[in-house]
Design a protein around this motif. Structure first.
Motif, mmCIF file in Angstrom:
data_model
loop_
_atom_site.group_PDB
_atom_site.id
_atom_site.type_symbol
_atom_site.label_atom_id
_atom_site.label_comp_id
_atom_site.label_asym_id
_atom_site.label_seq_id
_atom_site.Cartn_x
_atom_site.Cartn_y
_atom_site.Cartn_z
ATOM 1 N N TRP A 1 11.726 0.671 -8.328
ATOM 2 C CA TRP A 1 11.851 0.261 -9.693
ATOM 3 C C TRP A 1 9.895 0.027 -9.526
ATOM 4 O O TRP A 1 9.326 0.577 -10.600
ATOM 5 C CB TRP A 1 12.250 -0.596 -9.809
ATOM 6 N N ARG A 2 9.476 -0.787 -8.884
ATOM 7 C CA ARG A 2 7.941 -0.177 -8.487
ATOM 8 C C ARG A 2 7.317 0.335 -8.054
ATOM 9 O O ARG A 2 6.382 0.924 -8.871
ATOM 10 C CB ARG A 2 7.673 -1.317 -7.220
ATOM 11 N N ASP A 3 8.088 1.753 -8.230
ATOM 12 C CA ASP A 3 7.406 3.167 -7.736
ATOM 13 C C ASP A 3 7.091 3.564 -9.509
ATOM 14 O O ASP A 3 8.168 3.978 -9.937
ATOM 15 C CB ASP A 3 8.327 4.483 -7.347
ATOM 16 N N PRO A 4 5.383 3.785 -9.916
ATOM 17 C CA PRO A 4 5.483 4.750 -11.705
ATOM 18 C C PRO A 4 5.987 5.792 -11.666
ATOM 19 O O PRO A 4 5.996 6.543 -12.376
ATOM 20 C CB PRO A 4 4.288 4.275 -11.324
ATOM 21 N N GLN A 5 5.850 6.482 -10.341
ATOM 22 C CA GLN A 5 6.547 8.151 -10.153
ATOM 23 C C GLN A 5 8.081 8.609 -10.850
ATOM 24 O O GLN A 5 8.466 9.382 -11.209
ATOM 25 C CB GLN A 5 6.159 8.875 -9.031
ATOM 26 N N LEU A 6 8.888 6.481 -10.332
ATOM 27 C CA LEU A 6 10.431 6.852 -10.548
ATOM 28 C C LEU A 6 10.845 7.084 -11.963
ATOM 29 O O LEU A 6 10.125 5.679 -12.784
ATOM 30 C CB LEU A 6 10.770 6.163 -9.366
#
Lengths: 268, 602
Positions: free
Chosen positions: A181-186
């Motif tokens: 969730w924290r990964d902005p790429q996802l």
């Protein structure tokens, strides 16, 4: 404009003795980049609500809007993670993950690439050709998660995704979901998590919608302003847990005194 | 042993009963609340009890030519019903005792179950001559008791095995914790019977009783028209009524007979089996773990279906272990140890060849034994019968071809119908009871009508295939139906949620999901088909009319009817049993092994 608007939803089912009201007068919004949890006692219609949001089921009255447009049929910008995984036992991990992409008529090479990517993201590398029954519960739910993420949905809907896992597995999978969730790429712009586990909601969500006993009503919308990663042993966490717990156990009385979206206790 | 619980039960029980005053008319009873089936049941029992004396009184005077007067159809029907009832009561008692000992005694299991396996793989009509000779001799020539007993015995043989397996399997599949709990609280003796054994078997017993009755009606026609080379004894009953009507070409009488028969079956279904089914629901113990109690469809409506689906799937497991026919076990253990030791190296193809060889050798040996025994004890076989022996392979081949065609026809009917019904809940709700009643109408009763109206268009071959289809169709249909219903809702939901289109929905979900049910359905359909061969390939109605096509079932019948044909009948019977074993071992078991692990849900 909020991503999802839920506007005075009622849902009832016909039964032998007239109709049973499952939930009544439910309203709340889901904003962009919101991690929202819906908690409530058994039978309050949490899971039904999730299905109404995606359009798998129709509300008896009221409307649900996604990006301002009413949800009339199944919305394919959302993807669901199911409580009991809902994996097809005769498909391999890879084929299960590809299911949603195939349905969208994605070109084959792109399907390959997406499947590979999300299998890697969810830690399933090496299990591509395995069948679901050969996997542990935790691994199966990873497949469920990969399948949902692979279609790169705007909203990820999670229906009690950890409730059939053993506590340790559930805990580590929660952590991983938060990392993703924290990964902005996802992909997902927002997550809606349904759970009966208050702690789980407080560990994961930015905001909690508390539903009452059947017929489910919104008892409160509780913002969780605790710093991440959440410390379950902090007094503020305890306090908030107690607050949500008392909302649920006291049920209706709280509704009448606090109304729709009661103020949360001060949080640090 | 008097335990405190019983006294409390005794005091409490009357209050939970339905009101005592029960109107005797059927219409009044239907207005009872849907939850209390006691009154309905009692009306059903009362109605049949009222007719019982008439029926019993009518038994004695009937040995003359069968009359075709219309009202007599009803009387004949009630006689048949009395025979069915007698056979059922016997079968039930037999099943409880046999099933209990098979399930609870180690030695019992080792001996009783294999014996039952052999018994049930022999088509019931194979029992015909032996039973007739035995009972007629025992009761004295010309007495009405003998033929009736023979007929009851024949009906018994097609009702009993299924009930025994019901008792055996429900006792074996009793959850271990229930068994442990009853041991831990030292529940013994009578209390154990009352509190554990009977309740554990009731649910399955009710369900299997319905199947037994359906099978009973199906074979009734044959079981009442008892005919051997020595004598033809037409018992009075709906079966012989229909055959005689067909023989004399009296279509009105034929239709009257079919009408009263269908009416009785429908009445039994509504007033006995449905209430019993509801009542038996509370003895269900395969509790499926439910979710957290969200209402998704109303538990009351789905419960019987889940139960049915459970039966289908349990059927897959137990059914296929049951296929491991003991005959083959014996044959294999007789093969040299060297061959068996090299098992893994032999591989699948090698195993098939060895098994095929063993089966053919066994078959030749059996034929040789039959001929030899007959020769020694009775004398040389007449040339006419001997010539028919040479027809055995061709007969088997053409019967098998017919079975395959009938199976494909059944599949072409059942699959679309089942998918259609399951896809439309509203049609399903009204359609299913209708289909159930249609399915319970014995096709054998309609067969004379078939022959009359159809063979001009489709020929004898076509009529035989159609008849076989009626003996296979419903196994396939109900298995497919329950297979479709048993698809977990979350798998359907996932398909909708991820937006699978129609083609993908069937390719990815529906077809893979029903494969186990299709396999069980196919296995049971072929089982039904083998049994139906005896009826579908040969039918003698009236003194001059007969219908026959070359087939293994036909040879069994011919052997039965022709003078000196006894060895032919036994040889044909053995041929069929060997063929059944071969199809099970070489086709169904390998298929099952390959399929079931992949396609079952957890």
């Amino acid at each position: 404009m909020p991503l999802i608007e839920i506007d005075r939803i009622d849902k009832s089912f016909p039964s032998r003795h007239g109709s049973i009201s499952i939930m009544s007068d439910i309203s709340f919004d889901v904003a962009n980049s919101d991690f929202l949890a819906i908690v409530g006692p058994s039978g309050c219609g949490k899971s039904t609500l999730l299905r109404l949001i995606q359009g798998l089921d129709r509300p008896t009255s009221g409307t649900i809007r996604f990006r301002g447009r009413p949800v009339q049929s199944v919305c394919h910008e959302m993807a669901m993670v199911f409580q009991n995984f809902a994996l097809y036992p005769w498909l391999t991990v890879k084929e299960n993950v590809a299911l949603g992409l195939e349905a969208r008529q994605t070109p084959l090479d792109r399907v390959e690439a997406q499947v590979e990517r999300y299998i890697a993201v969810t830690g399933l590398v090496g299990f591509e050709e395995a069948y679901p029954r050969e996997l542990s519960g935790g691994m199966r739910q990873r497949v469920g998660l990969a399948r949902a993420l692979a279609v790169e949905p705007a909203v990820l809907l999670m229906d009690e995704p950890f409730s059939v896992l053993d506590p340790l597995t559930a805990e580590s999978l929660r952590e991983e979901v938060l990392q993703l969730w924290r990964d902005p790429q996802l992909p997902p712009e927002a997550v809606v998590l349904v759970t009966h586990n208050i702690e789980e909601a407080l560990v994961m969500a930015d905001r909690i919608i508390v539903l009452s006993r059947r017929p489910g009503r919104v008892l409160a919308g509780v913002p969780v302003n605790l710093p991440r990663p959440r410390d379950r042993k902090s007094p503020a966490f305890y306090e908030l847990t107690d607050y949500v717990y008392s909302l649920i156990t006291e049920g209706r009385t709280t509704v009448s005194t606090r109304g729709d979206a009661g103020p949360a206790p001060t949080t640090s | 042993m008097a335990e405190p619980g019983t006294a409390v039960e005794r005091i409490r029980r009357p209050t939970s009963r339905a009101p005592r005053a029960v109107p005797l008319n059927v219409g009044g009873a239907t207005s009872a609340t849907p939850t209390s089936y006691g009154p309905k049941l009692r009306v059903g029992v009362t109605v049949s009890a009222l007719f019982a004396p008439i029926v019993v009184a009518s038994f004695g005077g009937h040995l003359g030519p069968v009359s075709l007067l219309l009202p007599l159809a009803t009387l004949d029907l009630l006689q048949s019903f009395a025979r069915m009832l007698a056979a059922y009561v016997l079968a039930l008692g037999f099943a409880l005792v046999y099933g209990y000992f098979a399930a609870s005694r180690r030695l019992g299991e080792r001996i009783l179950i294999p014996v039952l396996d052999i018994l049930q793989s022999v088509p019931i009509l194979g029992f015909f001559p032996v039973a007739i000779v035995f009972f007629v001799q025992a009761a004295g020539q010309g007495s009405w008791v003998g033929p009736n007993l023979a007929s009851i015995f024949l009906i018994f043989t097609c009702m009993a095995w299924n009930l025994v397996f019901g008792v055996y399997e429900s006792l074996k599949s009793l959850p271990p914790d229930l068994r442990e709990a009853s041991e831990s609280f030292s529940v013994h003796g009578w209390q154990r019977v009352r509190r554990v054994i009977v309740p554990a078997t009731i649910n399955r017993l009710v369900y299997n009783s319905i199947l037994s009755w359906t099978a009973g009606w199906y074979f009734l026609v044959a079981a009442e028209f008892i005919s051997t080379s020595a004598q033809t004894t037409a018992l009075h009953g709906i079966g012989s009524y229909l055959l005689t009507a067909a023989g004399t070409g009296d279509v009105d009488a034929l239709l009257a007979g079919v009408t009263v028969l269908v009416a009785l079956i429908a009445l039994l279904d509504v007033f006995v089996w449905r209430p019993l089914g509801h009542w038996a629901e509370k003895y269900r113990y395969d509790t499926t773990p439910s979710g957290e109690g969200e209402i998704t469809g109303g538990p009351a409506r789905t419960a019987p279906l889940r139960r049915a689906a459970g039966f289908v799937y349990r059927g897959v497991v137990t059914g296929v272990t049951r296929i491991s026919t003991p005959l083959v076990g014996l044959a294999l253990s007789a093969t040299p140890a060297r061959l068996r030791a090299s098992g893994p190296k032999v591989g699948r193809a090698g195993r098939t060849v060895i098994l095929g060889g063993v089966l053919i050798l066994t078959w030749l040996l059996l034929i040789f034994l039959v001929v030899g025994t007959y020769h020694v004890f009775t004398g040389p076989i007449s040339p006419l019968v001997r010539d028919q022996f040479l027809l055995l392979p061709a007969a088997l081949a053409s019967s098998f071809g017919r079975l395959v065609l009938a199976y494909l026809l059944s599949l072409a009917i059942c699959l679309p119908l089942a998918i259609y019904l399951v896809g439309r809940p509203r049609v399903y709700r009204f359609g299913l009871p209708l289909v159930e009643i249609v399915a319970s109408v014995p096709a054998t009763a309609l067969f004379p009508l078939f022959i009359f109206s159809l063979f001009r268009y489709i020929g004898f071959q076509g009529a035989a295939i159609l008849m076989l289809t009626t003996g296979m169709l419903w196994y396939l249909f109900f298995n497919l139906l329950f297979g479709l219903r048993a698809i977990p809702p979350d798998l359907r939901e996932a398909a909708t949620s991820f937006g699978l289109d129609r083609r993908q929905y069937y390719r990815r979900l529906v077809f893979p999901a029903i494969i186990p049910a299709l396999l069980t359905g196919s296995i049971t359909a072929f089982g039904g088909g083998w049994n139906t061969l005896v009826i579908a390939e040969y039918l003698q109605y009236g003194p001059t009319h007969s219908f026959k096509v070359l087939g293994i079932g036909e040879l069994i019948d011919v052997g039965n009817y022709e003078a000196g044909g006894f060895p032919l009948m036994v040889a044909a019977l053995f041929t069929m049993v060997i063929a059944v074993v071969a199809v099970n071992e070489l086709l169904w078991k390998p298929l099952y092994r390959r399929i079931v692990d992949k396609y079952r849900y957890d």
